[in-house]
Design a protein around this motif. Structure first.
Motif, PDB file in Angstrom:
ATOM      1  N   SER A  29      -3.069  81.433  79.443  1.00 22.87           N
ATOM      2  CA  SER A  29      -2.152  80.193  79.481  1.00 22.87           C
ATOM      3  C   SER A  29      -3.239  79.010  79.845  1.00 22.87           C
ATOM      4  O   SER A  29      -2.853  77.877  79.311  1.00 22.87           O
ATOM      5  CB  SER A  29      -1.083  80.125  80.432  1.00 22.87           C
ATOM      6  N   TYR A  30      -4.093  79.171  80.737  1.00 22.64           N
ATOM      7  CA  TYR A  30      -4.970  78.259  81.113  1.00 22.64           C
ATOM      8  C   TYR A  30      -6.277  78.829  81.425  1.00 22.64           C
ATOM      9  O   TYR A  30      -6.494  80.154  81.604  1.00 22.64           O
ATOM     10  CB  TYR A  30      -4.304  77.479  82.456  1.00 22.64           C
ATOM     11  N   LEU A  31      -7.309  78.063  81.429  1.00 23.18           N
ATOM     12  CA  LEU A  31      -8.865  78.373  81.889  1.00 23.18           C
ATOM     13  C   LEU A  31      -9.375  77.534  83.163  1.00 23.18           C
ATOM     14  O   LEU A  31      -8.704  76.167  82.872  1.00 23.18           O
ATOM     15  CB  LEU A  31      -9.451  78.151  80.680  1.00 23.18           C
ATOM     16  N   ILE A  32     -10.016  77.988  83.894  1.00 23.33           N
ATOM     17  CA  ILE A  32     -10.882  77.135  84.691  1.00 23.33           C
ATOM     18  C   ILE A  32     -12.238  77.236  84.527  1.00 23.33           C
ATOM     19  O   ILE A  32     -12.896  78.538  84.480  1.00 23.33           O
ATOM     20  CB  ILE A  32     -10.306  77.634  86.191  1.00 23.33           C
ATOM     21  N   HIS A  33     -12.853  76.097  84.278  1.00 21.59           N
ATOM     22  CA  HIS A  33     -14.316  76.102  83.803  1.00 21.59           C
ATOM     23  C   HIS A  33     -15.292  75.568  84.989  1.00 21.59           C
ATOM     24  O   HIS A  33     -14.730  74.741  85.993  1.00 21.59           O
ATOM     25  CB  HIS A  33     -14.540  75.307  82.772  1.00 21.59           C
ATOM     26  N   ARG A  34     -16.526  75.967  85.134  1.00 21.34           N
ATOM     27  CA  ARG A  34     -17.668  75.378  86.042  1.00 21.34           C
ATOM     28  C   ARG A  34     -18.559  74.705  85.063  1.00 21.34           C
ATOM     29  O   ARG A  34     -19.125  75.782  84.461  1.00 21.34           O
ATOM     30  CB  ARG A  34     -17.984  76.249  87.182  1.00 21.34           C
ATOM     31  N   GLU A  48     -15.700  71.668  88.564  1.00 23.75           N
ATOM     32  CA  GLU A  48     -14.880  72.581  88.234  1.00 23.75           C
ATOM     33  C   GLU A  48     -13.541  71.670  87.709  1.00 23.75           C
ATOM     34  O   GLU A  48     -13.066  71.127  88.342  1.00 23.75           O
ATOM     35  CB  GLU A  48     -14.441  73.639  89.411  1.00 23.75           C
ATOM     36  N   TYR A  49     -12.878  72.421  86.567  1.00 25.90           N
ATOM     37  CA  TYR A  49     -11.711  71.796  85.855  1.00 25.90           C
ATOM     38  C   TYR A  49     -10.853  72.931  85.489  1.00 25.90           C
ATOM     39  O   TYR A  49     -11.306  73.889  84.969  1.00 25.90           O
ATOM     40  CB  TYR A  49     -12.135  70.619  85.350  1.00 25.90           C
ATOM     41  N   HIS A  50      -9.584  72.562  85.266  1.00 31.93           N
ATOM     42  CA  HIS A  50      -8.590  73.234  84.539  1.00 31.93           C
ATOM     43  C   HIS A  50      -8.278  72.841  83.193  1.00 31.93           C
ATOM     44  O   HIS A  50      -8.328  71.628  82.802  1.00 31.93           O
ATOM     45  CB  HIS A  50      -7.192  73.274  85.271  1.00 31.93           C
ATOM     46  N   GLN A  51      -8.099  73.762  82.322  1.00 29.34           N
ATOM     47  CA  GLN A  51      -7.736  73.522  80.931  1.00 29.34           C
ATOM     48  C   GLN A  51      -6.505  74.183  80.350  1.00 29.34           C
ATOM     49  O   GLN A  51      -6.446  75.594  80.486  1.00 29.34           O
ATOM     50  CB  GLN A  51      -8.881  73.884  80.073  1.00 29.34           C
ATOM     51  N   ALA A  52      -5.508  73.618  80.170  1.00 30.45           N
ATOM     52  CA  ALA A  52      -4.127  74.230  79.810  1.00 30.45           C
ATOM     53  C   ALA A  52      -4.234  74.486  78.406  1.00 30.45           C
ATOM     54  O   ALA A  52      -4.545  73.429  77.586  1.00 30.45           O
ATOM     55  CB  ALA A  52      -3.034  73.139  80.296  1.00 30.45           C
ATOM     56  N   ARG A  53      -3.676  75.766  77.888  1.00 30.51           N
ATOM     57  CA  ARG A  53      -3.435  75.977  76.597  1.00 30.51           C
ATOM     58  C   ARG A  53      -2.217  75.493  76.226  1.00 30.51           C
ATOM     59  O   ARG A  53      -1.801  75.702  74.806  1.00 30.51           O
ATOM     60  CB  ARG A  53      -3.924  77.500  76.443  1.00 30.51           C
ATOM     61  N   THR A  54      -1.323  75.587  77.191  1.00 32.48           N
ATOM     62  CA  THR A  54       0.072  75.234  76.984  1.00 32.48           C
ATOM     63  C   THR A  54       0.678  74.063  77.815  1.00 32.48           C
ATOM     64  O   THR A  54      -0.074  73.847  78.823  1.00 32.48           O
ATOM     65  CB  THR A  54       0.990  76.403  76.827  1.00 32.48           C
ATOM     66  N   GLY A  56       2.591  72.720  80.928  1.00 28.48           N
ATOM     67  CA  GLY A  56       3.014  73.165  82.301  1.00 28.48           C
ATOM     68  C   GLY A  56       2.299  72.524  83.531  1.00 28.48           C
ATOM     69  O   GLY A  56       1.697  71.463  83.295  1.00 28.48           O
ATOM     70  N   ALA A  57       2.481  73.030  84.634  1.00 28.89           N
ATOM     71  CA  ALA A  57       2.167  72.488  85.908  1.00 28.89           C
ATOM     72  C   ALA A  57       1.126  73.714  86.741  1.00 28.89           C
ATOM     73  O   ALA A  57       1.643  74.942  86.565  1.00 28.89           O
ATOM     74  CB  ALA A  57       3.012  72.068  86.929  1.00 28.89           C
TER      75      ALA A  57
END
Length: 65
Positions: A29-34, A48-54, A56-57
């Motif tokens: 559903s989501y990814l965390i990247h560095r 570092e950041y969050h990438q949502a595929r759908t 949501g929160a």
């Protein structure tokens, strides 16, 4: 004797340079990247950041570094 007039162009900020990306978490559903980058001022950085595929929160608690 007069000195020649010197016209200087304003400093143009350089773009961010992306060097490397590591995916720390992939839940589907989501990814965390560095990302390892060089900022426009030449400073190296890690973001570092969050990438949502759908839609949501998400809340991520970070402890002391």
């Amino acid at each position: 004797m007069s000195l020649p007039t010197v016209t200087r162009q304003p400093a143009v900020p350089q773009p961010w340079q992306h060097h490397d990306r590591t995916t720390l978490l992939d839940t589907g559903s989501y990814l965390i990247h560095r990302d390892t980058v060089t900022q426009p001022d030449g400073t190296a950085g890690i973001f570092e950041y969050h990438q949502a595929r759908t839609d949501g929160a998400l809340t991520i608690a970070l402890g002391p570094v």
